[in-house]
Design an enzyme around this catalytic site. Structure first.
Site, PDB file in Angstrom:
ATOM      1  N   HIS B 135       0.758  -1.223   0.128  1.00 56.00           N
ATOM      2  CA  HIS B 135      -0.033  -0.001  -0.019  1.00 56.00           C
ATOM      3  C   HIS B 135       0.789   1.307   0.008  1.00 56.00           C
ATOM      4  CE1 HIS B 135      -3.318  -2.647   1.033  1.00 56.00           C
ATOM      5  NE2 HIS B 135      -4.204  -1.678   0.879  1.00 56.00           N
ATOM      6  N   GLY B 186      -1.194  -1.949  -5.936  1.00 54.39           N
ATOM      7  CA  GLY B 186      -1.827  -2.918  -5.464  1.00 54.39           C
ATOM      8  C   GLY B 186      -3.291  -2.619  -5.170  1.00 54.39           C
ATOM      9  N   HIS B 187      -3.356  -1.359  -4.673  1.00 50.37           N
ATOM     10  CA  HIS B 187      -4.715  -0.560  -4.278  1.00 50.37           C
ATOM     11  C   HIS B 187      -4.857   0.612  -5.099  1.00 50.37           C
ATOM     12  CE1 HIS B 187      -8.266   1.059  -2.574  1.00 50.37           C
ATOM     13  NE2 HIS B 187      -8.153   0.078  -1.340  1.00 50.37           N
ATOM     14  N   GLU B 316     -13.717  -8.627   0.845  1.00 48.10           N
ATOM     15  CA  GLU B 316     -14.585  -7.723   0.202  1.00 48.10           C
ATOM     16  C   GLU B 316     -14.635  -7.727  -1.140  1.00 48.10           C
ATOM     17  OE1 GLU B 316     -11.936  -4.966   2.992  1.00 48.10           O
ATOM     18  OE2 GLU B 316     -12.733  -3.639   1.782  1.00 48.10           O
ATOM     19  N   CYS B 412     -10.175   2.705   7.933  1.00 47.51           N
ATOM     20  CA  CYS B 412     -10.034   3.351   6.228  1.00 47.51           C
ATOM     21  C   CYS B 412     -11.493   4.164   6.267  1.00 47.51           C
ATOM     22  CB  CYS B 412      -9.967   2.502   4.966  1.00 47.51           C
ATOM     23  SG  CYS B 412     -11.142   1.006   5.382  1.00 47.51           S
ATOM     24  N   CYS B 413     -12.787   3.599   6.742  1.00 53.65           N
ATOM     25  CA  CYS B 413     -13.993   4.218   6.625  1.00 53.65           C
ATOM     26  C   CYS B 413     -14.140   5.300   7.298  1.00 53.65           C
ATOM     27  CB  CYS B 413     -14.932   3.065   6.854  1.00 53.65           C
ATOM     28  SG  CYS B 413     -15.028   1.728   5.764  1.00 53.65           S
TER      29      CYS B 413
END
Lengths: 638, 638
Positions: B135, B186-187, B316, B412-413
């Site tokens: 990341h 990767g993300h 997810e 993260c959210c």
């Protein structure tokens, strides 16, 4: 010790019919192929290494242990099955394999009796080091059960001698005495074996040891908690993520357990042992706790197919009451077998058709589903709904196989289903204090003592059943059998006796030629589940007798969640002689919701089209290649 | 580079209503509490350590890195949100925190521009060592987005200088040239940031780098496969168990991707970047592939709440078409935010209300559900059905929290929802070539160039909406807004223009005082899903406007799977001023199947009783303590 109620298997011969055919195929196909599997001779299947581990331990081969810590138990269950088979249908290949194993076990056993190839061969493994996880006591149990069967069937004392030497080691090592370990098996099984060994040897101490294991379980301080602390375990295993000690049924003493918890196979093996001990010792606390657990299991935790264990990813656990998802059912073949074992033992405490019906439900659905029609492929997990496209994409369905496979890396189920079916005589008939009880309706012949009884039936496919007394003891004797809500006749005269707990118990002077006949009602039934079973709420399943039906994509095309049944639509049971040598299928009218154009639609009633229904017995699903399958269909009021 | 369509946030002021209230609470509560969380000052919450990592990297503190490899991104998203807030409602506490962070970032950055505290502080971590999992490029992206926002809002060049130095390092390191790494994040996230940085600096090379990352992805030989081989990885991570390279959307080039696959947040961030690049470069291949992916997502992968990501335990992921289970939905708050980001960018390519409606569905349901009514507790996973007793026992539901929590180990959210709501002006209004487009119906005031527009609405609760032109450019200009199937009037005269893709596009000489008015139809709708959505088949959900409704145990008692709706039962929308400061609830008659005595019953129609219904907006669920919740209710024909 009370007399065992099971008859020797040679006394109960299945003479055809669905069960007879399956039992025969297990003998002529399954057991031979499994012996190949255990010897790593099935191309493409995961190697077992289980016999090889024994050979290495016996000094016949060089090499390292391979497989799981309970790999030994696969061989033991197979041997037990082979012994049962030999008791009514000897076979030279099986006999040679049995002899080979006896020889290996004798030589693999250590001087003090210890016999667990994983611990013996793995350099880092130590005896009694992790009783919670490493399954050595579980493997001992299966070995002892095999040895008892071997002794009974062959008359040879050799394997029983190995078993008693092993059991004596356990008896010295475990117990409440000074210097002994106050523990219990991480996976119950040994308890059942020790009761059998006590019966086989007449030595009460083995039964006392079984009772120690059962009663010690869950007592404070909890052994597995202390053991984990000794191992400096910081993260409990993933399967105990939610359930903690209840995963091992070790959260409270068994007499205080009120709902089934944890790993379903472990649970029912334990509960079965509780029933054994209740019968052997008359202990009412074990009996009452077991009966309470049974009621709770049947009321809130039983899949319609007679399966248990709803939380697959969490380690085949019982979940919350009514939590019985259909696409993530674990419903392990071994768990349904264990449920039959438990039910059969409860029948010894009370002759109550409630137990028999669950036993039958598990047998005709979950257990038979575990074995392919070609008798050499297996399901471990038995889903109640499969959509292969979804199953292959969902991590939480990774334990679900959409097709039966020739063997597993963890292969507990295949030999267990062979063992169950080869010993089905133990489940079909039992001794009662005053005679015999017949539990299953299937063609069979009982020859036991002065009794000679023949049953004719094409159950579960057709209604007619006849029980013929060919010979009977002199004087009054009892013949008990399930009434099954049928009008029974004795020599064509109506039987007026009122059933007791679902069994007709007829006591009379039986004469050769006496005939009991009935037409068992086998209507097609629309079955609903408790509405808290979310996967089944608003849906119906089809049953006929004990047989649960399923629909398959091969008959209905993809998208089975679109299928439903109108409440008034006629349904027919139809014999299909072409399908798998003959099964009764259900036909009639289903409705299918036509595919809408968008994912969501507002205020539009679904459009339904009538389509032909063809439901097959659940246990037969997945024998025509991969495809969707469902049990619960949508319920349309009109 | 085309002009950005988003207006500066100071140009779009929310003046009350549901969204205005939430945005205000984010500023006055959420952002302050999150700053406390990032500084490990919330008792009982998992410590973030994120600001501390920066301090350690800046040399202000001693210590070791703690947290996840993407911990930096939590701070960056928070800073971006704080900058947005500052642009329309400055606050001294936030301003001080922003300044502190600028200072820390400047000093934490390495001489060559590198800035990722995980890699900088972990002794074993090396730059570019595992681009698939670690990341760093993702964190760069969030930092650059924050820096661009900071520069725009404060006018300070300081953080933008840090960002360009970092971006220049990335530009030197990655690309198709000799000695460069032909890789991609990767993300996905950096791609979005580089497009913004190109706009902010006017330097095309950043956009070219974004396009390189997007187009290189999935090309053969696949970088992540080769990288894993270099790492000698033998077991792929659990989240790629089924999806393989598709988990990272790296299975094929993006222009060949036809269905949404893999980690849902990564997917929509990538697809949003494709839309950005399609607009900036005019690339039709990126546009067409993105539009195809959108159609497929909306047609087969979208939860009714506007959520995506159906396979929770598997990481997810998007699952198979129509696989949208309600009790194991992942529907991550971040994924719904990403879906809004994607939809908003597609609106720049085509002004089509289809995009806006999905954006609105995600906003009013999944995104708002992510934040508690007290504005400082969060859902990460957003289930569509919860039964706490089951959720707590099922390993495959272990990602589901039954109550919002003050912070997460993987957080993260929370900052993402603060960022989204603080920048909602970007989603409410956009520039079109000939004027302005209004996307959301909510009280707001736009002051941009010669435009001054005010909108009054109590949407989604009530129907009336008024758009008033206070000032307008001289000459003809276009005002576009969703028709929403309403009869619109301009100065009380019916608007006869036909909507284009759901938008009314009115071009005229606008005069101060011009009034557009409508009554948006907001009937209570019974919504059905495609019957292949098993969790919803035979069930209905209730919606009104964009708002999805749910029932809670607090209003209906336990056992919500027993609840259903008759097709003809009247349903009413009722303003409840007592509930959470006022929401519209739905009332009427539901039916409840009475509990039967046994788990299974044959041939008995269920017994139904009529019970009062009270459905609350889904996003408000879980604000009254723990209990069951359901969206999909059983559908009774009569």
């Amino acid at each position: 010790m009370p007399t065992p109620t099971a008859l020797p298997l040679a006394a109960v011969r299945f003479t055809g019919g669905l069960l007879g055919e399956r039992i025969e195929r297990v003998g002529t196909v399954t057991l031979l192929r499994q012996w190949d599997a255990l010897n790593d001779r099935i191309p493409g299947a995961p190697p077992s290494h289980a016999v090889r581990n024994l050979r290495i331990a016996a000094g016949d081969e060089e090499g390292a242990f391979d497989g799981l810590c309970f790999q030994d138990s696969d061989v033991a269950k197979w041997l037990e099955a082979a012994c049962y088979r030999a008791s009514f249908a000897p076979d030279p290949t099986l006999a040679a394999a049995m002899d080979e194993l006896v020889d290996l076990y004798e030589r693999a056993q250590e001087a003090d009796g210890y016999l667990h190839t994983y611990t013996q061969l793995k350099p880092e493994a130590e005896r009694w080091d992790n009783l919670r996880d490493l399954h050595e006591l579980y493997c001992f149990g299966h070995f002892i059960e095999a040895a008892v069967a071997h002794g009974e069937v062959t008359g040879s004392p050799r394997l029983l001698a190995v078993a008693t030497k092993l059991a004596d080691l356990i008896d010295r090592t475990f117990g409440p005495g000074p210097g002994q370990i106050r523990a219990y098996p991480g996976h119950p099984e040994l308890e059942l074996a020790l009761v059998k060994l006590a019966r086989a040897t007449g030595d009460q101490k083995y039964q006392d040891l079984a009772e120690f294991f059962v009663r010690e379980r869950g007592r404070s301080p909890q052994f597995f908690v202390e053991e984990a602390q000794r191992r400096q375990e910081t993260v409990p295993p993933v399967w105990a993520y939610f359930d903690g000690q209840a995963y091992w049924q070790a959260h409270v003493p068994v007499t205080e357990q009120t709902e089934p918890r944890g790993h379903a196979v472990r649970a029912v093996y334990l509960y079965a042992a509780m029933a054994d001990l209740a019968r052997e010792t008359g202990a009412t606390d074990l009996r009452e706790s077991g009966e309470r657990l049974w009621r709770e299991t049947v009321a809130k935790h039983l899949y319609i197919i007679g399966g248990i264990g709803a939380d697959g990813p969490g380690g085949e656990n019982f979940s919350a009451p009514y939590d019985l998802p259909d696409d993530r059912s674990y419903a392990e073949t071994c768990a349904a077998i264990g449920l039959m074992m438990w039910a059969r033992r409860l029948l010894d405490l009370s002759l109550d058709a409630g137990y028999t019906e669950v036993m039958e439900r598990a047998l005709y659905n979950n257990v038979l589903a575990g074995l392919s029609q070609d008798a050499c492929h297996y399901f471990y997990v038995n889903p109640l709904a499969v959509n292969p496209g979804e199953t292959r994409r969902r991590y939480d369905c990774k334990m679900v196989k959409t097709q039966r496979v020739p063997w597993f890396g963890c292969a507990c189920c295949p030999p267990n289903v062979a063992r169950l079916l080869s010993s089905l005589g133990h489940y079909a008939v039992s001794r009662t204090p005053a005679g015999l009880a017949l539990h299953l309706f299937t063609p069979l012949r009982v020859e036991h003592g002065d009794w000679r009884i023949e049953m004719q039936a094409a159950y579960p496919w057709s209604e007619q059943v006849e029980i013929r007394v060919v010979a009977a003891p002199a004087g009054e004797a009892e013949l008990a059998f399930r009434s099954a809500d049928a009008a029974w006749a004795l020599n064509d005269a109506p039987v007026t006796v009122v059933p007791t707990h679902g069994y007709l118990r007829l006591t009379r002077r039986w004469q050769p030629g006496d005939r009991l006949t009935a037409e068992l009602p086998l209507p097609v039934r629309r079955v609903r589940a408790h509405p808290r079973v979310t996967s089944a709420a608003g849906r119906v399943a089809l049953m006929r007798g004990p047989v649960v039906y399923a629909v398959e994509e091969q008959d209905h095309g993809p998208g089975l969640s679109s299928l439903g049944l109108r409440r008034e639509a006629p349904l027919h049971a139809r014999w299909d002689g072409e399908a798998w040598g003959g099964v009764t299928v259900l036909t009639g009218e289903a409705v299918r919701e036509t595919d809408p154009k968008t994912l969501y639609q507002s205020d539009l009633a679904p459009t339904l089209e009538t389509v032909p229904l063809r439901a097959i017995p659940y246990a037969w699903w997945g024998n025509r290649g991969e495809g969707e399958m469902r049990i619960w269909l949508r319920d349309y009021e009109s």
